[in-house]
Design an enzyme around this catalytic site. Structure first.
Site, mmCIF file in Angstrom:
data_model
loop_
_atom_site.group_PDB
_atom_site.id
_atom_site.type_symbol
_atom_site.label_atom_id
_atom_site.label_comp_id
_atom_site.label_asym_id
_atom_site.label_seq_id
_atom_site.Cartn_x
_atom_site.Cartn_y
_atom_site.Cartn_z
ATOM 1 N N ASP A 33 0.946 -1.261 0.066
ATOM 2 C CA ASP A 33 0.215 0.089 0.050
ATOM 3 C C ASP A 33 0.953 1.312 -0.054
ATOM 4 O O ASP A 33 2.090 1.040 -0.173
ATOM 5 C CB ASP A 33 -0.958 0.070 1.251
ATOM 6 C CG ASP A 33 -2.092 -0.722 1.125
ATOM 7 O OD1 ASP A 33 -2.430 -1.339 -0.080
ATOM 8 O OD2 ASP A 33 -2.698 -1.328 2.124
ATOM 9 N N LYS A 55 -3.651 3.336 -3.612
ATOM 10 C CA LYS A 55 -4.742 4.020 -4.228
ATOM 11 C C LYS A 55 -4.377 5.715 -4.180
ATOM 12 O O LYS A 55 -4.224 5.813 -3.082
ATOM 13 C CB LYS A 55 -6.106 3.637 -3.928
ATOM 14 C CG LYS A 55 -6.254 2.014 -4.038
ATOM 15 C CD LYS A 55 -7.971 1.892 -3.974
ATOM 16 C CE LYS A 55 -7.952 0.251 -3.757
ATOM 17 N NZ LYS A 55 -7.837 -0.188 -2.002
ATOM 18 N N MET A 169 -8.623 7.958 9.315
ATOM 19 C CA MET A 169 -8.959 8.515 8.021
ATOM 20 C C MET A 169 -10.065 9.541 8.201
ATOM 21 O O MET A 169 -10.932 9.877 7.716
ATOM 22 C CB MET A 169 -9.748 7.453 7.295
ATOM 23 C CG MET A 169 -8.749 6.463 6.982
ATOM 24 S SD MET A 169 -9.543 5.199 5.867
ATOM 25 C CE MET A 169 -10.128 4.117 7.039
HETATM 26 C C1 LIG Z 1 -6.808 2.818 5.343
HETATM 27 S S1 LIG Z 1 -6.560 3.026 7.075
HETATM 28 C C2 LIG Z 1 -5.301 1.929 7.359
HETATM 29 C C3 LIG Z 1 -5.199 1.577 8.922
HETATM 30 C C4 LIG Z 1 -4.167 0.529 9.296
HETATM 31 N N1 LIG Z 1 -4.776 -0.878 8.551
HETATM 32 C C5 LIG Z 1 -4.030 0.517 10.447
HETATM 33 O O1 LIG Z 1 -4.301 -0.843 11.005
HETATM 34 O O2 LIG Z 1 -3.144 1.260 10.967
HETATM 35 C C6 LIG Z 1 -5.356 4.508 6.830
HETATM 36 C C7 LIG Z 1 -5.613 5.573 8.042
HETATM 37 O O3 LIG Z 1 -4.602 5.001 9.222
HETATM 38 C C8 LIG Z 1 -4.342 6.209 9.841
HETATM 39 N N2 LIG Z 1 -2.763 5.664 10.072
HETATM 40 C C9 LIG Z 1 -1.953 4.807 9.399
HETATM 41 N N3 LIG Z 1 -0.846 5.206 9.868
HETATM 42 C C10 LIG Z 1 -0.697 6.189 10.404
HETATM 43 C C11 LIG Z 1 0.520 6.823 11.290
HETATM 44 N N4 LIG Z 1 1.789 6.262 11.032
HETATM 45 N N5 LIG Z 1 0.231 7.992 11.895
HETATM 46 C C12 LIG Z 1 -1.016 8.390 11.896
HETATM 47 N N6 LIG Z 1 -2.132 7.692 11.422
HETATM 48 C C13 LIG Z 1 -1.899 6.676 10.685
HETATM 49 C C14 LIG Z 1 -4.643 7.126 9.321
HETATM 50 O O4 LIG Z 1 -5.840 7.785 9.964
HETATM 51 C C15 LIG Z 1 -4.869 6.977 7.858
HETATM 52 O O5 LIG Z 1 -5.822 7.574 7.209
#
Ligand SMILES: C[S@@+](CC[C@H](N)C(=O)[O-])C[C@H]1O[C@@H](n2cnc3c(N)ncnc32)[C@H](O)[C@@H]1O
Length: 260
Positions: A33, A55, A169
């Site tokens: 991703d 994406k 998100m």
């Molecule tokens: C499509 S979701 C995927 C979440 C992922 N599967 C998880 O368990 O963290 C993507 C969202 O996760 C959050 N996110 C993922 N990594 C992050 C990080 N290092 N810092 C802050 N937010 C993060 C944000 O809100 C982002 O928009």
């Protein structure tokens, strides 16, 4: 034929599981991703094929189907196929859909859980998502709801749960979410922490209160932490302060010991 659905954790490669690190070194192909930290991608074998299927806005409408087809094709050609996803593959990662698509074509699936940003984000800011005297639960919600889901998120009901609210998100909708939670009865001065790029080199933590969230710039990727724990940084407090505060809070709530 097996595809490994692997969680990459929140960013810092030290937060990968041992199994994830081993699979990255062994994989012949890694399909990943967009939000994967480059330091995690560095652990992939130099001989492996690496495909970025992240994406992007304005990308093809059938992007998810293309990923399914790519994984099914790769499973037929390579011995070790890794599908690498940020955080945990089953937390807002479409890991469930990908597993179903693979299984329907007779491809085996093994899941390697990762540390989700929903927990690692608050932790990186020194925020415990549950804590005696503060919150006896936490609720993880998307700020960007699946448009095909007929039941829209009831933010007013979320406001009444009394748990820590963790929104993923939600960067572009933070103001709207705050307004709905205020309508639902959350206090205007409820602490909020915005953790941007958690565990990555450019991590930022912004502390505010719910009434001020609409005027607070939020840069993706970000986690919104809403609730009284969001006012804490237990990693910054001296141990004595933390013990005193916790013990006091526990006794106020009838707790026998903060160690329980
Ligand atoms: C499509 S979701 C995927 C979440 C992922 N599967 C998880 O368990 O963290 C993507 C969202 O996760 C959050 N996110 C993922 N990594 C992050 C990080 N290092 N810092 C802050 N937010 C993060 C944000 O809100 C982002 O928009």
């Amino acid at each position: 034929m097996t595809v490994y659905l692997v969680g990459a954790g929140p960013g810092d490669p030290d937060l990968l599981t041992l199994r994830a690190a081993r699979l990255l070194a062994e994989a012949e192909i890694v399909v990943h991703d967009r939000l994967i930290d480059p330091r995690v991608l560095d652990l992939i074998s130099p001989w492996a094929e690496v495909v970025d299927v992240g994406k992007r806005p304005g990308g093809p409408a059938d992007a998810q189907d293309r990923i399914h087809r790519l994984l099914i094709g790769a499973a037929g050609r390579y011995a070790t196929v890794v599908r690498l996803k940020g955080g945990d593959p089953f937390v807002f990662g479409r890991g469930g859909e990908e597993a179903e698509a693979l299984r329907s074509e007779g491809v085996g699936v093994e899941v390697v859980p990762g540390i989700t940003s929903a927990i690692a984000g608050p932790a990186a800011a020194g925020i415990p998502v549950t804590m005696r005297g503060h919150a006896s639960g936490f609720t993880v919600i998307t700020g960007h709801q699946d448009p095909t889901n007929a039941r829209s998120i009831d933010w007013e009901a979320a406001a009444r749960l009394g748990t820590t609210l963790i929104v993923l998100m939600g960067a572009s909708r933070a103001g709207l979410i705050a307004e709905r939670l205020l309508l639902g009865g959350l206090d205007a001065d409820t602490p909020v922490a915005v953790v941007e790029s958690a565990t990555m080199p450019d991590q930022q933590v912004v502390r505010t209160v719910l009434a001020d969230l609409p005027g607070t710039p939020v840069h993706a990727p970000a986690i919104l932490v809403i609730g009284s724990v969001a006012g804490l940084d237990v990693t910054d407090a001296g141990l004595e302060d933390l013990v005193a505060t916790t013990a006091h809070a526990a006794s106020e709530h009838g707790g026998s010991s903060w160690l329980n």
